[in-house]
Each structure stands twice: as C-alpha cells, then as structure tokens.
Write a protein that holds these residues in place. Sequence first.
Motif, PDB file in Angstrom:
ATOM      1  N   LEU A  12       0.806  -1.228   0.000  1.00 23.21           N
ATOM      2  CA  LEU A  12       0.000   0.000   0.000  1.00 23.21           C
ATOM      3  C   LEU A  12       0.840   1.280   0.000  1.00 23.21           C
ATOM      4  O   LEU A  12       0.303   2.366  -0.187  1.00 23.21           O
ATOM      5  CB  LEU A  12      -0.939  -0.001   1.210  1.00 23.21           C
ATOM      6  CG  LEU A  12      -2.037  -1.058   1.164  1.00 23.21           C
ATOM      7  CD1 LEU A  12      -2.599  -1.300   2.549  1.00 23.21           C
ATOM      8  CD2 LEU A  12      -3.109  -0.644   0.186  1.00 23.21           C
ATOM      9  N   GLY A  13       2.135   1.133   0.240  1.00 18.92           N
ATOM     10  CA  GLY A  13       3.000   2.308   0.284  1.00 18.92           C
ATOM     11  C   GLY A  13       2.779   3.160   1.522  1.00 18.92           C
ATOM     12  O   GLY A  13       2.878   4.390   1.470  1.00 18.92           O
ATOM     13  N   ILE A  14       2.436   2.508   2.638  1.00 20.25           N
ATOM     14  CA  ILE A  14       2.220   3.213   3.904  1.00 20.25           C
ATOM     15  C   ILE A  14       3.043   2.537   4.989  1.00 20.25           C
ATOM     16  O   ILE A  14       3.628   1.468   4.774  1.00 20.25           O
ATOM     17  CB  ILE A  14       0.721   3.261   4.301  1.00 20.25           C
ATOM     18  CG1 ILE A  14       0.142   1.857   4.460  1.00 20.25           C
ATOM     19  CG2 ILE A  14      -0.071   4.071   3.285  1.00 20.25           C
ATOM     20  CD1 ILE A  14      -1.300   1.816   4.924  1.00 20.25           C
ATOM     21  N   SER A  15       3.074   3.126   6.157  1.00 23.00           N
ATOM     22  CA  SER A  15       3.852   2.554   7.258  1.00 23.00           C
ATOM     23  C   SER A  15       3.028   1.520   8.042  1.00 23.00           C
ATOM     24  O   SER A  15       1.797   1.526   7.997  1.00 23.00           O
ATOM     25  CB  SER A  15       4.304   3.661   8.210  1.00 23.00           C
ATOM     26  OG  SER A  15       3.184   4.199   8.892  1.00 23.00           O
ATOM     27  N   VAL A  16       3.743   0.671   8.761  1.00 21.40           N
ATOM     28  CA  VAL A  16       3.098  -0.290   9.656  1.00 21.40           C
ATOM     29  C   VAL A  16       2.318   0.479  10.726  1.00 21.40           C
ATOM     30  O   VAL A  16       1.211   0.075  11.103  1.00 21.40           O
ATOM     31  CB  VAL A  16       4.148  -1.242  10.283  1.00 21.40           C
ATOM     32  CG1 VAL A  16       3.551  -2.066  11.411  1.00 21.40           C
ATOM     33  CG2 VAL A  16       4.751  -2.142   9.210  1.00 21.40           C
ATOM     34  N   LEU A  30      -8.337  -1.301   2.198  1.00 24.14           N
ATOM     35  CA  LEU A  30      -7.428  -0.239   2.620  1.00 24.14           C
ATOM     36  C   LEU A  30      -7.158   0.749   1.489  1.00 24.14           C
ATOM     37  O   LEU A  30      -7.026   1.948   1.738  1.00 24.14           O
ATOM     38  CB  LEU A  30      -6.129  -0.834   3.158  1.00 24.14           C
ATOM     39  CG  LEU A  30      -6.285  -1.474   4.540  1.00 24.14           C
ATOM     40  CD1 LEU A  30      -5.129  -2.407   4.849  1.00 24.14           C
ATOM     41  CD2 LEU A  30      -6.407  -0.406   5.613  1.00 24.14           C
ATOM     42  N   ARG A  31      -7.099   0.273   0.262  1.00 20.54           N
ATOM     43  CA  ARG A  31      -6.964   1.191  -0.880  1.00 20.54           C
ATOM     44  C   ARG A  31      -8.170   2.128  -0.958  1.00 20.54           C
ATOM     45  O   ARG A  31      -8.022   3.314  -1.230  1.00 20.54           O
ATOM     46  CB  ARG A  31      -6.820   0.411  -2.188  1.00 20.54           C
ATOM     47  CG  ARG A  31      -5.437  -0.103  -2.431  1.00 20.54           C
ATOM     48  CD  ARG A  31      -5.269  -0.633  -3.850  1.00 20.54           C
ATOM     49  NE  ARG A  31      -3.927  -1.133  -4.002  1.00 20.54           N
ATOM     50  CZ  ARG A  31      -3.600  -2.401  -4.228  1.00 20.54           C
ATOM     51  NH1 ARG A  31      -4.547  -3.310  -4.393  1.00 20.54           N
ATOM     52  NH2 ARG A  31      -2.344  -2.763  -4.337  1.00 20.54           N
ATOM     53  N   CYS A  32      -9.342   1.585  -0.735  1.00 12.56           N
ATOM     54  CA  CYS A  32     -10.561   2.404  -0.739  1.00 12.56           C
ATOM     55  C   CYS A  32     -10.513   3.459   0.362  1.00 12.56           C
ATOM     56  O   CYS A  32     -10.875   4.615   0.137  1.00 12.56           O
ATOM     57  CB  CYS A  32     -11.799   1.526  -0.539  1.00 12.56           C
ATOM     58  SG  CYS A  32     -12.092   0.333  -1.839  1.00 12.56           S
ATOM     59  N   ILE A  33     -10.078   3.046   1.538  1.00 10.73           N
ATOM     60  CA  ILE A  33      -9.969   3.972   2.666  1.00 10.73           C
ATOM     61  C   ILE A  33      -8.960   5.063   2.344  1.00 10.73           C
ATOM     62  O   ILE A  33      -9.219   6.247   2.564  1.00 10.73           O
ATOM     63  CB  ILE A  33      -9.603   3.206   3.958  1.00 10.73           C
ATOM     64  CG1 ILE A  33     -10.811   2.374   4.421  1.00 10.73           C
ATOM     65  CG2 ILE A  33      -9.117   4.151   5.061  1.00 10.73           C
ATOM     66  CD1 ILE A  33     -10.504   1.343   5.471  1.00 10.73           C
ATOM     67  N   ARG A  34      -7.819   4.671   1.802  1.00 12.13           N
ATOM     68  CA  ARG A  34      -6.787   5.657   1.426  1.00 12.13           C
ATOM     69  C   ARG A  34      -7.331   6.613   0.369  1.00 12.13           C
ATOM     70  O   ARG A  34      -7.070   7.815   0.422  1.00 12.13           O
ATOM     71  CB  ARG A  34      -5.534   4.949   0.900  1.00 12.13           C
ATOM     72  CG  ARG A  34      -4.877   3.998   1.863  1.00 12.13           C
ATOM     73  CD  ARG A  34      -4.071   4.652   2.929  1.00 12.13           C
ATOM     74  NE  ARG A  34      -3.016   5.454   2.332  1.00 12.13           N
ATOM     75  CZ  ARG A  34      -2.366   6.407   2.945  1.00 12.13           C
ATOM     76  NH1 ARG A  34      -2.669   6.714   4.185  1.00 12.13           N
ATOM     77  NH2 ARG A  34      -1.413   7.100   2.357  1.00 12.13           N
TER      78      ARG A  34
END
Length: 153
Positions: free
Chosen positions: A16-20, A52-56
């Motif tokens: 997702l290209g985000i942090s833990v 999570l992509r939808c949320i982002r």
Amino acid sequence: MDDKPKYKISEAAKILGISVHTMRMYEREGLIVPYKKSTNQRLFSDKDIERLRCIRNAINEEKISIEGIKRIFSLIPCWAIVKCSLKNFEYCSALKEANRPCWTFKHENNFCAEKDCRECEVYNIFNDCEPIKTKLVELTFMNSIKVKEEEIK
C-alpha cells in the motif's frame, strides 16, 4: 478477490505504500479488522488490501477524515442487513451510538455475539471502491424496498 489472509502487516504496508504504524492506526480506529493468528500476528488478504486502498482513496482523493469515515460506516443500516429482531435492538450498542461502525463494538446478548466481524456482510459492504454516497443510497433504497415488501405481505 481472494479473502485468504496471507500478508504480514509489514508486507501489506509495503504493498500500500504506507507505514506499519498507519496500518495499526487504521485497525485501532476500526477501519480494518485483520485476521489474527493464535500468536496475535496480523495477516491481511487481497480483499483487505483493496479495502485499505478504498480507505486511502477516501482520505486522499475525497478528503474524508478518519473520523468522517468512521461516522459514515456507523450509518450502515446493520440491523436491516443482518435482519436483527426488535429484541436485539435492546442490546445493540451500535444502534445507540453514531460515531463508529458496528464491528468495533463488543457484541453481547444479541444477534452478532457469535459472529466473526471479518465475515459479516456489514463489514464487507465497503470492500470495493464504489463511491460511499452511491453505496449508502443503494443500501437505503434496498432497505426501503424490503420494508415495503414486508408491509404488502
């Protein structure tokens, strides 16, 4: 889309290209319900990644805050979707509060007490990136048709 939990939290974050840390925050805020192994290790499926992509997307493109997303999720007519009885309303905290989704509550003495929220239709409604307003209108419309059908019977 595959619902088999297979990605560790670090792998899902990388995809997702985000942090833990961000992944854990989304879980803490009730936006995602990861699968947990007996060791408490979180695993994510392709379906979770899409959610999570939808949320982002809602956060970055539609400019909806996390608090806003939680409140939108809290408006999902869960009682109609899972067909709760009137008796269950009495014990349902999700109906009494409008600031977080039903899957974030500890369900006791009601229809959802024995349900796994990851598997619940209510939780899975927003697993695709259909616009939130469109989905809520669809749910409301479908619910009103069901009510009318019941009145006719």
